[in-house]
Enzyme design. Sequence first.
Site, PDB file in Angstrom:
ATOM      1  N   CYS A   1      -3.534  -7.246   1.288  1.00 39.09           N
ATOM      2  CA  CYS A   1      -4.394  -6.077   1.488  1.00 39.09           C
ATOM      3  C   CYS A   1      -5.759  -6.357   0.869  1.00 39.09           C
ATOM      4  O   CYS A   1      -5.854  -6.923  -0.220  1.00 39.09           O
ATOM      5  CB  CYS A   1      -3.768  -4.832   0.845  1.00 39.09           C
ATOM      6  SG  CYS A   1      -4.751  -3.335   1.056  1.00 39.09           S
TER       7      CYS A   1
ATOM      8  N   HIS B   1      -0.206  -0.618   9.035  1.00 36.43           N
ATOM      9  CA  HIS B   1      -0.723  -0.871   7.682  1.00 36.43           C
ATOM     10  C   HIS B   1      -1.917   0.047   7.403  1.00 36.43           C
ATOM     11  O   HIS B   1      -2.018   0.633   6.327  1.00 36.43           O
ATOM     12  CB  HIS B   1      -1.128  -2.345   7.571  1.00 36.43           C
ATOM     13  CG  HIS B   1      -1.740  -2.735   6.256  1.00 36.43           C
ATOM     14  ND1 HIS B   1      -1.092  -3.526   5.343  1.00 36.43           N
ATOM     15  CD2 HIS B   1      -2.955  -2.443   5.722  1.00 36.43           C
ATOM     16  CE1 HIS B   1      -1.884  -3.700   4.276  1.00 36.43           C
ATOM     17  NE2 HIS B   1      -3.020  -3.056   4.485  1.00 36.43           N
ATOM     18  N   GLU B   2      -2.818   0.186   8.410  1.00 33.90           N
ATOM     19  CA  GLU B   2      -4.023   1.016   8.203  1.00 33.90           C
ATOM     20  C   GLU B   2      -3.682   2.495   8.147  1.00 33.90           C
ATOM     21  O   GLU B   2      -4.192   3.233   7.304  1.00 33.90           O
ATOM     22  CB  GLU B   2      -5.061   0.755   9.308  1.00 33.90           C
ATOM     23  CG  GLU B   2      -5.504  -0.705   9.477  1.00 33.90           C
ATOM     24  CD  GLU B   2      -5.824  -1.422   8.184  1.00 33.90           C
ATOM     25  OE1 GLU B   2      -5.693  -2.653   8.134  1.00 33.90           O
ATOM     26  OE2 GLU B   2      -6.190  -0.761   7.190  1.00 33.90           O
TER      27      GLU B   2
ATOM     28  N   HIS C   1      -2.480   3.581   4.844  1.00 33.46           N
ATOM     29  CA  HIS C   1      -3.542   3.821   3.869  1.00 33.46           C
ATOM     30  C   HIS C   1      -4.014   5.278   3.913  1.00 33.46           C
ATOM     31  O   HIS C   1      -4.374   5.847   2.892  1.00 33.46           O
ATOM     32  CB  HIS C   1      -4.754   2.909   4.102  1.00 33.46           C
ATOM     33  CG  HIS C   1      -4.654   1.538   3.489  1.00 33.46           C
ATOM     34  ND1 HIS C   1      -4.441   1.330   2.137  1.00 33.46           N
ATOM     35  CD2 HIS C   1      -4.756   0.307   4.041  1.00 33.46           C
ATOM     36  CE1 HIS C   1      -4.398   0.019   1.895  1.00 33.46           C
ATOM     37  NE2 HIS C   1      -4.590  -0.619   3.028  1.00 33.46           N
TER      38      HIS C   1
HETATM   39  C1  LIG Z   1      -5.688  -8.836   3.303  1.00 36.41           C
HETATM   40  C2  LIG Z   1      -5.813  -9.936   4.375  1.00 36.41           C
HETATM   41  C3  LIG Z   1      -4.917 -11.090   4.027  1.00 36.41           C
HETATM   42  C4  LIG Z   1      -7.244 -10.374   4.444  1.00 36.41           C
HETATM   43  C5  LIG Z   1      -5.321  -9.373   5.708  1.00 36.41           C
HETATM   44  N1  LIG Z   1      -5.525 -10.345   6.762  1.00 36.41           N
HETATM   45  C6  LIG Z   1      -4.496 -10.772   7.530  1.00 36.41           C
HETATM   46  O1  LIG Z   1      -3.347 -10.412   7.362  1.00 36.41           O
HETATM   47  N2  LIG Z   1      -4.876 -11.649   8.502  1.00 36.41           N
HETATM   48  C7  LIG Z   1      -4.065 -12.213   9.468  1.00 36.41           C
HETATM   49  C8  LIG Z   1      -2.677 -11.979   9.508  1.00 36.41           C
HETATM   50  C9  LIG Z   1      -1.941 -12.595  10.526  1.00 36.41           C
HETATM   51  F1  LIG Z   1      -0.631 -12.388  10.576  1.00 36.41           F
HETATM   52  C10 LIG Z   1      -2.559 -13.391  11.469  1.00 36.41           C
HETATM   53  C11 LIG Z   1      -3.935 -13.585  11.395  1.00 36.41           C
HETATM   54  F2  LIG Z   1      -4.525 -14.338  12.305  1.00 36.41           F
HETATM   55  C12 LIG Z   1      -4.691 -13.007  10.407  1.00 36.41           C
HETATM   56  C13 LIG Z   1      -6.069  -8.108   6.105  1.00 36.41           C
HETATM   57  O2  LIG Z   1      -7.193  -8.181   6.572  1.00 36.41           O
HETATM   58  N3  LIG Z   1      -5.449  -6.891   5.961  1.00 36.41           N
HETATM   59  C14 LIG Z   1      -6.245  -5.705   6.230  1.00 36.41           C
HETATM   60  C15 LIG Z   1      -6.104  -4.640   5.163  1.00 36.41           C
HETATM   61  O3  LIG Z   1      -5.900  -4.877   3.981  1.00 36.41           O
HETATM   62  N4  LIG Z   1      -6.237  -3.425   5.644  1.00 36.41           N
HETATM   63  O4  LIG Z   1      -6.110  -2.357   4.827  1.00 36.41           O
HETATM   64  C16 LIG Z   1      -4.037  -6.730   5.627  1.00 36.41           C
HETATM   65  C17 LIG Z   1      -3.168  -7.018   6.882  1.00 36.41           C
HETATM   66  C18 LIG Z   1      -1.709  -7.183   6.459  1.00 36.41           C
HETATM   67  C19 LIG Z   1      -0.914  -6.750   7.665  1.00 36.41           C
HETATM   68  C20 LIG Z   1      -1.796  -5.879   8.477  1.00 36.41           C
HETATM   69  C21 LIG Z   1      -3.164  -5.872   7.895  1.00 36.41           C
HETATM   70 ZN   LIG Z   2      -4.737  -2.755   3.283  1.00 31.85          ZN
END
Ligand SMILES: CC(C)(C)[C@H](NC(=O)Nc1cc(F)cc(F)c1)C(=O)N(CC(=O)NO)CC1CCCC1
Ligand SMILES: [Zn+2]
Length: 184
Positions: free
Chosen positions: A110, A153-154, A157
Amino acid sequence: MLTMEDIIREGHPTLRSKAAEVTLPASKEEREILSSMLDYVKNSQDPEKANEFGLRPGVGLAAPQINVSKRMIAVHVKDSEGNQYSYALFNPRIIRHTKAQTYLTNGEGCLSVDRPFPGFVPRYAKITVKGVDLNDEEITLKLKGLPAVVFQHEIDHLNGIMFFDRINEIDPFDISADAIPLER
Ligand SMILES: CC(C)(C)[C@H](NC(=O)Nc1cc(F)cc(F)c1)C(=O)N(CC(=O)NO)CC1CCCC1
Ligand SMILES: [Zn+2]
């Protein structure tokens, strides 16, 4: 533009609050905030910009993460077939979901959590999401795979739920046998 300084971290009370519905049509300020959230997620995936502004590449962002306790999310992610999902939604809600579960085999992280939290996060395998976009259009999305996980996930939140709340405390890698694994 939003940078990592605008993203609040684990321990900030706003991350544990229930965000308020946005009164539609959204105000100019609410539109600017939601638009800046989608820009953040897009910019964070552009290596030059991410490097220049020190952005952690993100696939989604919820307004509480920038200390705005309103029901607004931005998602910019490709599914396993390479289809781009790019959405900025007011008042998103899951109106249907399968019983079947799915999970990221690498677990979840996250943008508001600066430590690894190993374990599988069970999510619904398929969901139908309704929300209102920046053009004031009500949209309905049928999602599966990574996009479905990001939206869940969003939306969590918006209800003060963090991904690690959903990890089995006794055995973090315990997940139902028929849950569909999503490889990274
Ligand atoms: C926290 C971070 C690790 C940067 C995460 N990125 C991510 O999961 N990228 C990813 C995953 C894959 F399975 C394939 C791919 F190509 C790229 C993310 O942006 N978030 C967003 C966030 O914190 N929103 O509040 C967390 C993700 C975890 C699962 C869904 C969102
Ligand atoms: Zn998050």
